[in-house]
Scaffold this motif. Structure first.
Motif, PDB file in Angstrom:
ATOM      1  N   ASP A 220       0.940  -1.101   0.034  1.00  0.00           N
ATOM      2  CA  ASP A 220      -0.091  -0.058   0.253  1.00  0.00           C
ATOM      3  C   ASP A 220       0.977   1.251  -0.047  1.00  0.00           C
ATOM      4  OD1 ASP A 220      -2.644   1.389   0.418  1.00  0.00           O
ATOM      5  OD2 ASP A 220      -1.595   2.063   2.253  1.00  0.00           O
ATOM      6  N   THR A 221       2.118   1.166   0.855  1.00  0.00           N
ATOM      7  CA  THR A 221       2.750   2.428   0.896  1.00  0.00           C
ATOM      8  C   THR A 221       3.478   2.656  -0.295  1.00  0.00           C
ATOM      9  OG1 THR A 221       3.214   2.187   3.503  1.00  0.00           O
ATOM     10  CG2 THR A 221       4.715   3.378   2.012  1.00  0.00           C
ATOM     11  N   ALA A 222       3.905   1.416  -1.107  1.00  0.00           N
ATOM     12  CA  ALA A 222       4.571   1.633  -2.514  1.00  0.00           C
ATOM     13  C   ALA A 222       3.628   2.217  -3.644  1.00  0.00           C
ATOM     14  CB  ALA A 222       5.413   0.258  -2.739  1.00  0.00           C
ATOM     15  N   GLY A 226       4.916   5.742  -4.697  1.00  0.00           N
ATOM     16  CA  GLY A 226       5.300   5.351  -6.191  1.00  0.00           C
ATOM     17  C   GLY A 226       6.704   5.107  -5.978  1.00  0.00           C
ATOM     18  N   LEU A 227       7.141   4.885  -4.732  1.00  0.00           N
ATOM     19  CA  LEU A 227       8.607   4.126  -4.499  1.00  0.00           C
ATOM     20  C   LEU A 227       8.607   2.990  -4.313  1.00  0.00           C
ATOM     21  CD1 LEU A 227       9.457   7.105  -2.047  1.00  0.00           C
ATOM     22  CD2 LEU A 227      10.079   7.168  -4.492  1.00  0.00           C
ATOM     23  N   PRO A 228       9.830   2.215  -4.935  1.00  0.00           N
ATOM     24  CA  PRO A 228       9.856   0.782  -4.661  1.00  0.00           C
ATOM     25  C   PRO A 228      10.542   0.527  -2.984  1.00  0.00           C
ATOM     26  CG  PRO A 228      11.724   1.645  -5.879  1.00  0.00           C
ATOM     27  CD  PRO A 228      10.698   2.786  -5.944  1.00  0.00           C
ATOM     28  N   ILE A 229       9.945  -0.614  -2.734  1.00  0.00           N
ATOM     29  CA  ILE A 229      10.268  -0.755  -1.007  1.00  0.00           C
ATOM     30  C   ILE A 229      10.698  -2.119  -1.020  1.00  0.00           C
ATOM     31  CG2 ILE A 229       9.461  -0.809   0.962  1.00  0.00           C
ATOM     32  CD1 ILE A 229       7.347   1.639   0.493  1.00  0.00           C
ATOM     33  N   VAL A 247       9.067  -8.706   1.849  1.00  0.00           N
ATOM     34  CA  VAL A 247       8.163  -8.102   0.913  1.00  0.00           C
ATOM     35  C   VAL A 247       9.147  -7.149  -0.201  1.00  0.00           C
ATOM     36  CG1 VAL A 247       6.156  -6.843   0.144  1.00  0.00           C
ATOM     37  CG2 VAL A 247       6.106  -8.195   2.199  1.00  0.00           C
ATOM     38  N   SER A 248       9.103  -7.342  -1.325  1.00  0.00           N
ATOM     39  CA  SER A 248       9.664  -6.402  -2.312  1.00  0.00           C
ATOM     40  C   SER A 248       8.478  -5.923  -3.150  1.00  0.00           C
ATOM     41  CB  SER A 248      10.589  -7.367  -3.243  1.00  0.00           C
ATOM     42  OG  SER A 248      10.954  -6.490  -4.341  1.00  0.00           O
ATOM     43  N   ALA A 249       8.170  -4.668  -3.014  1.00  0.00           N
ATOM     44  CA  ALA A 249       7.073  -3.976  -3.761  1.00  0.00           C
ATOM     45  C   ALA A 249       7.645  -3.109  -4.765  1.00  0.00           C
ATOM     46  CB  ALA A 249       6.260  -3.256  -2.866  1.00  0.00           C
ATOM     47  N   PHE A 250       7.365  -3.022  -6.244  1.00  0.00           N
ATOM     48  CA  PHE A 250       7.815  -1.985  -7.159  1.00  0.00           C
ATOM     49  C   PHE A 250       6.562  -1.714  -7.944  1.00  0.00           C
ATOM     50  CE2 PHE A 250       9.512  -1.789 -11.661  1.00  0.00           C
ATOM     51  CZ  PHE A 250      10.701  -0.997 -11.292  1.00  0.00           C
ATOM     52  N   ARG A 255      -0.024   0.258 -10.628  1.00  0.00           N
ATOM     53  CA  ARG A 255      -0.106  -0.924  -9.979  1.00  0.00           C
ATOM     54  C   ARG A 255       1.047  -1.452  -9.141  1.00  0.00           C
ATOM     55  NH1 ARG A 255      -0.456  -5.204 -15.253  1.00  0.00           N
ATOM     56  NH2 ARG A 255       1.683  -4.493 -16.062  1.00  0.00           N
ATOM     57  N   VAL A 256       1.179  -2.319  -8.342  1.00  0.00           N
ATOM     58  CA  VAL A 256       2.599  -2.905  -7.765  1.00  0.00           C
ATOM     59  C   VAL A 256       2.881  -4.192  -7.944  1.00  0.00           C
ATOM     60  CG1 VAL A 256       3.546  -2.850  -5.413  1.00  0.00           C
ATOM     61  CG2 VAL A 256       1.879  -1.059  -5.949  1.00  0.00           C
ATOM     62  N   LEU A 257       3.873  -4.532  -8.422  1.00  0.00           N
ATOM     63  CA  LEU A 257       4.706  -5.839  -8.708  1.00  0.00           C
ATOM     64  C   LEU A 257       5.370  -6.222  -7.397  1.00  0.00           C
ATOM     65  CD1 LEU A 257       6.100  -5.234 -12.394  1.00  0.00           C
ATOM     66  CD2 LEU A 257       3.634  -5.546 -11.726  1.00  0.00           C
TER      67      LEU A 257
END
Length: 264
Positions: A220-222, A226-229, A247-250, A255-257
């Motif tokens: 949700d934060t990513a 709009g920042l990868p986390i 967790v890796s969020a891109f 959307r987020v991959l």
């Protein structure tokens, strides 16, 4: 070994056979021209309005039909999926094993799953998967890299990764829940949900489409920044249970991959 474990073990063998068939076909007919891919079967490719259907294979007349109203990426996957149906039908041993293992709706689901495995194998090479993993590891960015290299959609890339990776991992595409109803624009307060998800064979958990991502979760934060986390977080199960996860969020194009790994 229980009956379910035996069936799962058998199906892994079926998937391995399907991958071998698809890999052999892909190497012999390595072309991004869709008509050439169909011709590799000795079939003709035709585009037409199929309503809600993606495509179909008519072995009697040697024709692969693809829905002409869909996106190019979706059409490519549909074509590869129908080619996989043809490869499966031609392998009498594999087809017989499937009928011995499954019946009814379970058989239909098994066949569709195998054809998805075959389609991903035809469209995405092991070299593309290996190179992306070597560069980015088990991460959300790896999904984006595979999709870029192979010119496929993110969902196709994540299914290929889940089938290729041997360690426990889950690959996920998350989007605003409005996207599941055909509206790509995010509405504040509506939230982010799982759109597509695939787990490796050794991963114990899964996330079904529509699973909501809690506010403040890494994904949700990513999405909102709009920042990868990449950080320690948790699996967002519907039950509310919070199992620790890496967790890796891109974020990419609204959307987020994501990639989830159990925290050891």
């Amino acid at each position: 070994m229980t009956a379910n474990e035996t069936q799962t073990h058998s199906f892994e063998a079926h998937k391995a056979r399907m991958r071998a068939l698809a890999r052999e076909f892909g190497r012999a007919h390595a072309s991004k021209d869709p008509h050439a891919l169909a011709e590799g079967l000795g079939a003709r490719l035709a585009y037409m309005d199929l309503g809600e259907r993606d495509g179909a294979y008519d072995p009697e007349h040697g024709v692969i039909l693809v829905n002409g109203s869909h996106s190019r990426e979706r059409q490519r996957f549909t074509l590869a999926h129908e080619v996989s149906h043809a490869l499966l039908l031609a392998d009498e041993d594999l087809l017989s094993d499937l009928h011995d293992t499954f019946d009814g709706e379970a058989l239909e689901n098994a066949i569709e799953t195998l054809c998805n495995v075959g389609a991903a194998t035809i469209l995405i090479s092991d070299d593309d998967l290996r190179s992306a993993l070597e560069r980015f590891g088990t991460s959300g960015q790896t999904i984006a890299e595979v999709a870029r290299r192979a010119d496929v959609s993110a969902p196709v890339a994540l299914y290929a990764l889940a089938d290729f990776v041997r360690t426990p991992a889950m690959f996920v595409v998350c989007a605003p829940d409005s996207a599941l109803r055909g509206h790509a624009r995010f509405s504040p307060g509506r939230g982010v949900v799982v759109q597509h998800s695939a787990s490796t064979a050794s991963m114990r958990y899964s996330l079904s489409p529509g699973t909501p991502i809690p506010e403040g979760h890494t994904v949700d934060t990513a999405f909102r920044t709009g920042l990868p986390i990449d950080e320690v977080s948790f699996f967002p199960f519907r039950s509310g249970k919070r199992m620790p996860a890496i967790v890796s969020a891109f974020p990419q194009r609204g959307r987020v991959l994501c990639a989830f790994e159990e925290r050891g």
